[in-house]
Design a protein around this motif. Structure first.
Motif, PDB file in Angstrom:
ATOM      1  N   TRP A 104      -9.901 -28.424  -4.142  1.00 49.38           N
ATOM      2  CA  TRP A 104     -10.593 -29.527  -4.820  1.00 49.38           C
ATOM      3  C   TRP A 104      -9.877 -30.036  -6.062  1.00 49.38           C
ATOM      4  N   GLY A 105      -8.799 -29.383  -6.494  1.00 47.95           N
ATOM      5  CA  GLY A 105      -8.181 -29.739  -7.763  1.00 47.95           C
ATOM      6  C   GLY A 105      -6.717 -30.114  -7.667  1.00 47.95           C
TER       7      GLY A 105
ATOM      8  N   LEU B 111     -11.285 -29.042 -13.295  1.00 48.52           N
ATOM      9  CA  LEU B 111     -12.510 -28.640 -12.608  1.00 48.52           C
ATOM     10  C   LEU B 111     -13.579 -28.084 -13.552  1.00 48.52           C
TER      11      LEU B 111
ATOM     12  N   SER C  70     -10.052 -22.684  -5.595  1.00 46.05           N
ATOM     13  CA  SER C  70     -10.766 -23.892  -5.981  1.00 46.05           C
ATOM     14  C   SER C  70      -9.796 -25.032  -6.261  1.00 46.05           C
ATOM     15  N   GLU C  71      -8.726 -24.736  -6.980  1.00 48.64           N
ATOM     16  CA  GLU C  71      -7.715 -25.753  -7.259  1.00 48.64           C
ATOM     17  C   GLU C  71      -7.018 -26.214  -5.979  1.00 48.64           C
TER      18      GLU C  71
ATOM     19  N   ALA D  71     -15.314 -24.065 -12.014  1.00 42.60           N
ATOM     20  CA  ALA D  71     -14.221 -23.910 -11.054  1.00 42.60           C
ATOM     21  C   ALA D  71     -14.290 -22.606 -10.269  1.00 42.60           C
TER      22      ALA D  71
END
Length: 408
Positions: free
Chosen positions: A208-209, A375, A204-205, A379
């Motif tokens: 999107w992070g 997030l 996720s990071e 997240a």
């Protein structure tokens, strides 16, 4: 002749599939791009590019979005990715909760549900709760299953590549006879992908992070257990047997408490949420039977309560031992802290960085940023949905056939 023809056919089909995925990824990444620019970057012929783009348009994944800027001659027609052509489902099974998220193909959450549940002790009830929450997010947006590319599941356990639906019987013995992947695939008739929760926090990071610029990173989930996920060269590093990142069971104090894994002084016995809350109760002298929560600990630390601050300092100290080892071993560009306790921000980061400085090589420390996740509590569920997106962008046949997406 027959053998040669068969091989040629297979190779040609494989090449078409590879080129299709290549173009799909490029259009997804760029959001909008012309056929001419695709041909230039890929060195594919304009006719090949046009044929693949036409196929992607029929699937609903891309569409013509108008004329671009001319560099001499006619203005090029831009091709855009349809972020809402299909939906993705992400599920987080934490130790004490279940979360379901419905996202588009850009990681945006369209519907979200969360419920407390004793996941470690109640596999049958957990799977039922997952089914309920998934159906709720589908119903909330009136999304039919045929418009869903797949479902990603984050689990509080290492995941072995040979049996992705099976949780570790050592760490979650109640799940010994259950297969998460098979159960949910049967329930929804969708492709189901399963991975460790910290791995999906890292993914996720990455998308999107903190890792959107392509840097190697480590994500550390601070919760009932302590897990780390690692992105190396743009992908999750899982290890030979899926246990990479299991820092919960890194022994950091040989005289520490006995752990369920059989070792003594594991990180989780010192800074897992149960250990932190018990330590906070002792320092606060609380006699009432009402359980202290992580949220109350966070609020106490922010308010300057000495006992809460002392607990957070201890968390930073022990976590720093583990992070220093990560920096010396893998030297990631970024270490991201996730989990509710990380929301204390600098109150945790300051003692953590001090602990790391005492143990990590100065060159490792100099090249690494240690931050808390931006997030939030979604997240990992979004990371689970992203696992499906990653798989489908690599193999576009995972996207349902003959579906025409809505306009982006």
């Amino acid at each position: 002749m027959r053998v040669g023809t068969a091989v040629t056919t297979v190779d040609a089909a494989g090449m078409r599939a590879q080129n299709s995925s290549l173009l799909l990824n490029m259009i997804w990444r760029e959001r909008q791009i012309s056929r001419a620019e695709i041909a230039r970057r890929t060195e594919l012929s304009p006719s090949t590019v046009s044929a693949i783009v036409a196929d992607l348009e029929r699937s609903g994944l891309v569409r013509s979005i108008g004329a671009g800027v001319s560099r001499g001659g006619r203005r090029p027609t831009l091709i855009g990715f349809c972020d809402d052509a299909f939906s993705l489902i992400g599920v987080e099974m934490g130790a004490t909760h279940v979360t379901a998220a419905l996202t588009d193909l850009r990681g945006r959450v369209r519907a979200y549900r969360h419920a407390s549940h004793a996941v470690r002790e109640d596999p049958k009830g957990t799977l039922q709760k997952v089914r309920e929450l998934v159906q709720e997010v589908l119903d909330a947006e009136r999304v039919p299953r045929r418009s869903v590319a797949g479902m990603g599941i984050a689990v509080p356990s290492p995941v072995h590549p040979s049996a992705p639906g099976k949780l570790s019987p050592l760490l979650v013995p109640a799940w010994r006879d259950y297969d998460v992947q098979e159960s949910l695939r049967s329930a929804f008739g969708l492709p189901v992908f399963v991975d460790n929760d910290a791995n999906l926090g890292a993914l996720s990071e990455c998308y999107w992070g903190a890792g959107v610029n392509g840097e190697d990173l480590a994500y550390i989930k601070l919760a009932t257990g302590i897990g780390s996920g690692h992105i190396i060269h743009g992908d999750v590093y899982r290890g030979a047997g899926g246990t990479a990142g299991e820092i919960s069971h890194m022994a950091v104090d040989s005289s520490g408490p006995q752990c369920v894994c059989g070792l003594r002084g594991c990180l989780v016995t010192l800074i897992g949420s149960a250990a932190l809350l018990e330590r906070a109760r002792e320092l606060m002298g609380r006699k009432d039977k009402r359980a202290l929560t992580v949220r109350e600990l966070v609020e106490g630390a922010r308010a300057g309560e000495p006992a809460a601050r002392q607990v957070i300092d201890g968390l930073g100290h022990y976590l720093g031992i583990a992070v220093a080892g990560l920096l010396n071993l893998l030297n990631p560009a970024i270490v991201v802290l996730g989990g509710e306790i990380s929301s204390v921000g600098d109150l945790l980061l300051d003692p953590l960085r001090a602990s790391v400085r005492k143990r990590a090589l100065s060159t490792s420390m100099a090249e690494t940023r240690i931050v808390t996740s931006a997030l939030g509590d979604r997240a990992i569920a979004v990371g689970a949905a992203t696992l499906v997106l990653q798989a489908a962008l690599r193999d576009r046949t995972l996207f349902p056939l003959q579906h025409i997406g809505k306009p982006a």
